[in-house]
Design a protein around this motif. Structure first.
Motif, PDB file in Angstrom:
ATOM      1  N   SER A  14      45.923  75.089  38.144  1.00 38.95           N
ATOM      2  CA  SER A  14      46.394  75.504  39.492  1.00 38.95           C
ATOM      3  C   SER A  14      47.597  76.230  39.774  1.00 38.95           C
ATOM      4  CB  SER A  14      46.233  74.082  40.280  1.00 38.95           C
ATOM      5  OG  SER A  14      46.476  74.408  41.657  1.00 38.95           O
ATOM      6  N   GLU A  64      42.213  80.755  45.179  1.00 39.72           N
ATOM      7  CA  GLU A  64      41.601  80.572  43.644  1.00 39.72           C
ATOM      8  C   GLU A  64      40.627  81.551  43.183  1.00 39.72           C
ATOM      9  OE1 GLU A  64      40.747  76.695  42.289  1.00 39.72           O
ATOM     10  OE2 GLU A  64      42.854  76.084  42.612  1.00 39.72           O
ATOM     11  N   LEU A  73      43.958  82.923  36.875  1.00 40.18           N
ATOM     12  CA  LEU A  73      43.394  81.605  36.658  1.00 40.18           C
ATOM     13  C   LEU A  73      42.097  81.731  35.773  1.00 40.18           C
ATOM     14  CD1 LEU A  73      43.352  79.584  40.139  1.00 40.18           C
ATOM     15  CD2 LEU A  73      44.903  79.241  37.936  1.00 40.18           C
TER      16      LEU A  73
END
Length: 378
Positions: A14, A64, A73
């Motif tokens: 994260s 995200e 990510l």
């Protein structure tokens, strides 16, 4: 001798700056609910913190998704296109496993007296608010079955067991599944109640002192724990492979479970009252009343530690929960310490309760310090 380079930490599951953006939206929504607490639209909400939770979750999921598209990510376990034809028998087992899990959790809530009082009313209101989302679950299972890289998940294993196909059920997956839902079933009610109390507390502060009250010690201290609990509630709700926030593994040792559980209700009410009661007659406000400048600095340090504690939870994004592994964190406060939340929270307890200040005789003062040290050790 040749110097050996320090190993590079793995990429963080994260990104802290992204979580801070979501936090800004969530806290803004929490303040809106707090200051509008008497408005009809707020009163109509069964669970008022659902607004900041929804805003924070939506921002986290969107940010995200954008970061994954840019390679910032790691990708989720879902492919962009279908990997196979949907196996409707497997979908049926997954749905059976999901419904059987909910039935077990409901049975536990019905069985244990702890959940029969009014304390957990905000949690029941949260479940009432989220209940309509259950209609989406079968369609999500159908969509996911064709796209997830490993379709034989924990729900399928548990569904096979419930359906009588014990020989085909993955025992390790079932054990991990039941432990994970035990964690969620125990901690989510507490976090939902605490978050409701914090948002209500913000509203009460605003009613008493207006906007200025939110920027004094009580308001800032409340904000720090609202921050923590907002990401706690979202973390326990968002254990979904679609967001790469699912539970990979659960604490395997009895000691780990005992140490975690005794720090929370209903166990801590017994442990804290009869074994680790370290509070004396003094508190930091009364102790430092003759020195207002030092009192303000002391309060600012407490707030700073509490904020750092909250930011340690923010670093998890969608992935916070006790007793589980849901991805490695290597940025934010976790660049500085493996245990930033524990360090800051334990230090704040010393500053808030000041057990080292004489409140009676010296043996009592030393005993209070020893008891807080024992709690720090836990």
């Amino acid at each position: 001798m040749t110097a050996v380079a320090a190993p590079r930490p793995p990429p963080s599951a994260s990104l802290f700056f992204a979580n801070l953006l979501a936090l800004a939206g969530g806290l803004g929504a929490a303040v809106l609910v707090a200051v509008q607490r008497d408005a009809p639209w707020v009163k109509s909400l069964a669970y008022q913190p659902i607004v900041p939770c929804a805003v924070t979750f939506a921002l986290l999921a969107l940010i995200e998704w954008m970061l994954r598209r840019r390679g910032r990510l790691a990708p989720t376990e879902f492919a962009h296109t279908r990997l196979r034809e949907t196996d409707y028998l497997r979908v049926r087992y997954r749905l059976i496993g999901f419904l059987a899990t909910l039935a077990l959790v409901a049975l536990a809530y019905w069985l244990f007296p702890e959940y029969h009082g009014s304390f957990y009313d905000p949690y029941w209101h949260l479940l009432e608010t989220l209940a309509p989302l259950l209609v989406v679950v079968p369609f999500y299972f159908i969509w996911a079955d064709a796209r997830v890289r490993d379709p034989e998940d924990e729900y399928v294993a548990f569904g096979k067991l419930v359906a009588g196909r014990r020989a085909d059920a993955d025992g390790a997956a079932i054990r991990r599944h039941l432990l994970a839902w035990t964690v969620k079933g125990f901690f989510l009610p507490l976090m939902a109640v605490y978050l409701n109390n914090q948002v209500n507390g913000l509203g009460q502060l605003y009613m008493k002192g207006g906007w200025a009250a939110l920027y004094h010690f009580d308001g800032l201290f409340n904000f720090s724990y609202t921050t923590d609990l907002l990401f706690c509630v979202i973390g326990y709700l968002a254990t979904v492979r679609l967001f790469d926030s699912h539970i990979r593994s659960v604490e395997p040792t009895l000691l780990g479970w005992v140490v975690a559980l005794i720090c929370y209700q209903p166990f801590y009410s017994v442990i804290g009252q009869f074994y680790l009661q370290y509070g004396g007659d003094a508190d930091w406000v009364g102790w430092l009343a003759p020195a207002p400048v030092l009192k303000d600095l002391w309060g600012a340090l407490i707030v700073a530690l509490s904020v750092f504690y909250g930011l340690a939870t923010v670093a998890f994004g969608l992935r916070f929960s006790n007793l589980t592994h849901r991805g490695i964190l290597t940025n934010g406060p976790y660049r500085l310490s493996k245990h930033p939340a524990y360090v800051s929270k334990n230090l704040s307890w010393w500053l808030i309760s000041v057990p080292f200040v004489m409140s009676g005789d010296w043996p009592t003062t030393i005993r209070h310090c020893a008891l807080l040290l024992l709690l720090n050790t836990v």
